[in-house]
Structures are given as structure tokens and as C-alpha cells.
Design an enzyme around this catalytic site. Sequence first.
Site, PDB file in Angstrom:
ATOM      1  N   ASP A   1       0.809  -1.218   0.000  1.00 47.29           N
ATOM      2  CA  ASP A   1       0.000   0.000   0.000  1.00 47.29           C
ATOM      3  C   ASP A   1       0.845   1.272   0.000  1.00 47.29           C
ATOM      4  OD1 ASP A   1      -2.441   1.446   0.251  1.00 47.29           O
ATOM      5  OD2 ASP A   1      -2.147   1.581   2.418  1.00 47.29           O
TER       6      ASP A   1
ATOM      7  N   GLU B   1       3.553  -7.903   7.524  1.00 47.45           N
ATOM      8  CA  GLU B   1       2.350  -8.596   7.058  1.00 47.45           C
ATOM      9  C   GLU B   1       2.578  -9.665   5.993  1.00 47.45           C
ATOM     10  OE1 GLU B   1      -0.989  -6.132   6.221  1.00 47.45           O
ATOM     11  OE2 GLU B   1      -0.951  -5.217   8.203  1.00 47.45           O
TER      12      GLU B   1
ATOM     13  N   TYR C   1      -6.771  -3.419  12.251  1.00 53.13           N
ATOM     14  CA  TYR C   1      -7.595  -2.249  11.928  1.00 53.13           C
ATOM     15  C   TYR C   1      -9.038  -2.430  12.392  1.00 53.13           C
ATOM     16  CZ  TYR C   1      -3.643  -0.209   9.647  1.00 53.13           C
ATOM     17  OH  TYR C   1      -2.406   0.354   9.429  1.00 53.13           O
TER      18      TYR C   1
ATOM     19  N   GLU D   1       0.518  -1.343  14.158  1.00 56.83           N
ATOM     20  CA  GLU D   1      -0.357  -0.519  13.306  1.00 56.83           C
ATOM     21  C   GLU D   1      -1.786  -0.550  13.814  1.00 56.83           C
ATOM     22  OE1 GLU D   1      -0.365  -1.215   9.044  1.00 56.83           O
ATOM     23  OE2 GLU D   1       1.813  -1.483   9.017  1.00 56.83           O
TER      24      GLU D   1
HETATM   25  C1  GCB Z   1      -1.426  -2.380   6.643  1.00 54.33           C
HETATM   26  C2  GCB Z   1      -0.116  -2.266   5.966  1.00 54.33           C
HETATM   27  C3  GCB Z   1       0.193  -0.845   5.539  1.00 54.33           C
HETATM   28  C4  GCB Z   1      -1.060  -0.176   4.987  1.00 54.33           C
HETATM   29  C5  GCB Z   1      -2.118  -0.152   6.064  1.00 54.33           C
HETATM   30  C6  GCB Z   1      -3.433   0.478   5.583  1.00 54.33           C
HETATM   31  O1  GCB Z   1      -1.705  -3.296   7.353  1.00 54.33           O
HETATM   32  O2  GCB Z   1       0.946  -2.782   6.710  1.00 54.33           O
HETATM   33  O3  GCB Z   1       1.204  -0.879   4.583  1.00 54.33           O
HETATM   34  O4  GCB Z   1      -0.804   1.113   4.506  1.00 54.33           O
HETATM   35  O5  GCB Z   1      -2.400  -1.464   6.452  1.00 54.33           O
HETATM   36  O6  GCB Z   1      -3.610   1.672   5.769  1.00 54.33           O
HETATM   37  O7  GCB Z   1      -4.218  -0.235   4.983  1.00 54.33           O
END
Ligand code: GCB
Length: 630
Positions: free
Chosen positions: A197, A446, A499, A535
Site C-alpha cells: 500500500d 504482514e 484495523y 499498526e
Molecule cells: C497495513 C499495511 C500498511 C497499509 C495499512 C493500511 O496493514 O501494513 O502498509 O498502509 O495497512 O492503511 O491499509
Amino acid sequence: MTIMWCVSLVICISFLLTCANTAGILYPRESESREVKSLDGMWNFRLSLPDPLVGFKERWYMKDLSKSGPVIQMPVPSSYNDVMVDKKIRDHVGLVWYDKSFFVPESWRQQGFRVCLRFGSVHYAAQVWVNTHLVMNHEIGHLPFQRDITSNLKFGRLNRITVAVDNVLLSTTIPQGSLQNITTNNGPKTIQSYTFDFFNYAGIHRSVFLYTTPIVYIDDVDVTTDYTDDGVGIIYYKVQYGGSLSSGEVLNCSITVFNNENVREKFTVITNDAEGLSGTIEIENVQLWWPYLMNEVSGYMYTLEIRLSTTWNMDDLYRLPVGIRTIKWTNSSFLINNKPAYLRGFGRHEDSDIRGKGMDYALVTRDYDLIKWIGANSYRTSHYPYAEEIMDFADKHGIMVVDECPSVDTDNFSDKLLKKHTMSLAELIKRDKNRPSVIMWSIANEPRSDHKDADSYFKSVAIYAKTLDNTRPITAAIATNVETDQLGQHLDIIGFNRYSAWYTLPGHTEIIKSRVEDEATKWHVKHNKPVFMTEYGADTMPGLHMNPSFVWSEEYQVELMAEHFKAFDILRSKKFFIGEMIWNFADFKTEQSVTRVGGNRKGVFTRQREPKASAHHLRKRYWSLANRLD
Ligand code: GCB
């Protein structure tokens, strides 16, 4: 011929030349015996079009690029696919060519200097010619490479460097990608796709240097540090020299340690015995290197002045900045100088508009100013090694760095990939091993760590990293479920990305506290190791306000953070939880996608480094975690 063939040409040769490389990669620093000349500035630039191999077929490295056809001027360092407004350049897949003329003084030959050419990073693969001679290949962007080019130079005259850069990512590159053939109105076209990403910026991303050394020179230095209870700092060092001694020639080395006010602390002389050039230096009343806000003085750096003397050659002098600190970890804690350290940090990117990933001192200065303003003490170099100049700031400001290799979203576990993965770690560790700011090596972000081959693959990667450096813990940012993951068992410290209330149940911040608490606890219970959250976050459009909060609004980002903080506070009382890193420090560019508005918007700062509401919220937390009133 296809682009695929041409990239593998670059990669094959690079592999042959870089594999056997045991030489050091010290950052070029001027001294009484070394001159450093920057080759940054405007370079000639050309896309390899219409035929991806035209540059090779017409041998563009044999003459000025401008003699082979029209060139444009491209700044170095920068990402060529961000600087120009031409869409053809932004979306180019395959080879591009750069060249530059530079002057080499006759005095360098007269003084018998050895001259090296060094690139801080070229993404992704590079071939380099000097005055028509192929001198270097390198694969894997984000890491430096260099070569002694003395015999290829014309002293007292203009010389030329030509660089072919390939940005193609395949299933066997680090990171991985794939090529896709599509049909357009103008015929067939090859496009690049990848799952990670962030934008596949390419080009000469960091400074290019020419530097000189004497014939017998300091090639590498290894430093580890410790201290005693009565305040004596200990520096264990090992100096590796390059070049050959004539018969009967004696080699000596002296080391002087200066404190940060340039006052001499210690002087010691070593001779080249069976152990080589290694030894121990003790410093009374040591000033330890502390992370930001963990002590009155943070980021304290000594300088190790190393002088290599030989009977008949000129002395070589190299000054290495050194911070004295210890790192320890148990199954539930992470300690700096025997004091538990809690990571208040970020995931980040090397990213900004116009320059792309091009190293820029003004931007770096602003970023560290903001990191300190917000009260953070750490970040992860997601998802690749950052510029050495950026790492210098971390050392000096006392910012702890989780140093990540470029392995991201790995989903095939072939031997070929394993070789490159370990090669990237070898180059990274060689480059950053002496930095006090580097507190952990992150071996992946990841990966598909529930894959049947992930266990043996990561076992090899972890063992390899440990053989290179056993003074720092290894970690990774895992997104696979606790139950099915095969990577955590091979780590010292578990990092996890999740997330909640964003990709999972967006809008439902009420799920966060219990989910995050449960998951962190499960990781600890499964592995009996310290855990940190690498994250969490929410995309946010600056200026979008919605009451009650709604996804993408500033209010939502603040609410999502506040719910995470509740979980972190409970976890902190359970002790094994050693840190929180929000995703992301600033908004950044990604591949075009309908789920991204101008890129990833999870920054607490915009791409222009202006604060969103979340930045003020985070600032309150980070300062209060540091037990400081702001
Ligand atoms: C993740 C990734 C990261 C992305 C992020 C997102 O898990 O490690 O590279 O930018 O999510 O914002 O989706």
C-alpha cells in the site's frame, strides 16, 4: 523481448556481483585523509522507449545520453516518477537511464588516492557504468552500494557515470509485484501491479558520492556498548581494514574518543595481532545514550576517531558517531539501559509530494521536529530501510527505530526469495549495526504467515538475522490471526497490525477496547514474549467534520484513537505490552485505487505536515505517557 527478460538480466548480473560482497559500507565522511564529492544535482534522463531494451541494444552507456536522443533533466536525489507531470514518466514500467559528467582532480591521482563511487539507494535494480565500463549492479532499493572505481577514472578530466534503473517488481523481488498485460486503445501495454500500500517510487533516491581513501583504508567498524554500575561506559570495537600491505609493512591503529563537546576522553593504540584490530575502551563518568524524554539528556553521541597507520602509506582517518547504551529484553519487557522503555511511536514512510522518496534535509528536519513536538520516542521504518541521513537524526535526537527490511506482503516462500530476503537483512544490518537508535530488526511486514511454508521460511530468516546481530531483538509486524500464524514463534518481540473499526466493522468504535486487549493478550499467552501494536488507524480527510463522528472525518480518527488508548492503558498495567505505534505519521501516496483518495490518509499529519485534529489528541497522550507536562 519482454520487460520481464530485461529485468531478470539486471537482477542476474547484480546477484553475481553483490553476493560475495563482504566489504564494509561505512557512510562517506570527510576527514584529513578522505575527500567527499557529492554528485547530486541535475542528471540527464531518458525512458527506455519504445523498446524496453533499446538502451542496451544501442549501448547508451558508450556515449553521452544526450547523443542517443532527447533527454530531460532529472534531479538527484528524487523519484523520477513523482517529479514530472508527464503521465508517461509516472506510469513507466521498466528501464530508465541516467547519466552525469563530473570532474576528477589530477591531485587525487598524485596523492595516490583510491576513489569509490557510492549510491545511497537506487530503486529497484541498477546497473552502473563509469566511462563505458560496467562497474556495479545492485538489486533491492533502499540500501547503499559502492565500488572502488579508481582504475576506470580519467584524472584531471571529465568523466561520465551512466545508470540504468529498473523499477519492475516480480514474484522474486523484495518487495514482490507482478506484471499484467492489458489492451488499450493504442494496443497492448504492460502495467505493474502489487499488493503493498505505497507507491512504487523509483529512481536515484539518495545521494551519490565519490569519495577517496588512502590505499590501505578503514573498511568497516563494528561497535557494541555496555556500562558498569559505577558509571564506566564500555565500547567494544573491531576495525576491519581494506587494501593490501607490502611485505614487511606494519599496520597500527589508534582510537581517540571525543565527547559531544569535542573534548578528548580517551586515547588507545592497537596493533594488528591474531585477533585483528579489536579491543575495549572504557569511559569514566559515561553519558549514556537515552531515548527522547527518558532522561534529561537524550541522544548523547561520542565520536570514535579511528586512525589507521601503515609504514609506507598515508594514514587513514574515519570518525564514527557512537552512542553508549544497552538493550535487553525478557519475556515481558524491553529495556534500554536497564530501564523499561515504552514505545510511543508511528509507522511512517519516506514520502512527500514532488520529491517522492527523494532524500530531502528540509523535510527530514521538519519530520523530526514534529516527532518531538508530539512527544513520540520511536518509529518503525515501514516498510523498507530509510536513508542513512534520516537515521543520523534518530541517533542524535534519541528516537528509537524499529529497522525494517523491505519484505512486505510476502506470499510466496521460494528459496530464491529467501536468498534475497536474507541478503536484504545482511545489507541492512551491515549498514545500521552501529546505530544506538536501532533497537530492533523487523524482518517482515504482514507476510502470509499462515501459509504452509511460512514456518520453515521464517525460521531460516530469523536464525540468519540472529547470526548477524544477537545484541538486538528481532520482530515483525504480523496481520495473520494469532491462532494460525507461524511467524511469531521465531521472533523475540511480537508486533501486530490490526484495523478494528476500520477494515473490520467500520464505524463501530465500541468493538475496539476489548478486541485489542484480547488480541494483545493472546499473542503474549501464545508465545510468552513482549508485544506491541505496530499498526492501527483510520483514513481521514483533513477538514471533513461530522457530528456524530463518521468514517473519514477528523472526529472519527480521534474517536478511534481514544478507544485504542483505553485498551493500551489496560494492557500497560499487564506489563508485557511494550508500545503503541499509530499508522501513520503522515498521509502518503499509494497506487491508484478507488479505496484511496489521493493516497493513504491515515496520517495524523497531512502530506504537507500540517496537523489533523488527531495530532493534538496524540500529543496529549504521548506527553502524558512520558510523564511530562507540555
Ligand atoms: C497495513 C499495511 C500498511 C497499509 C495499512 C493500511 O496493514 O501494513 O502498509 O498502509 O495497512 O492503511 O491499509
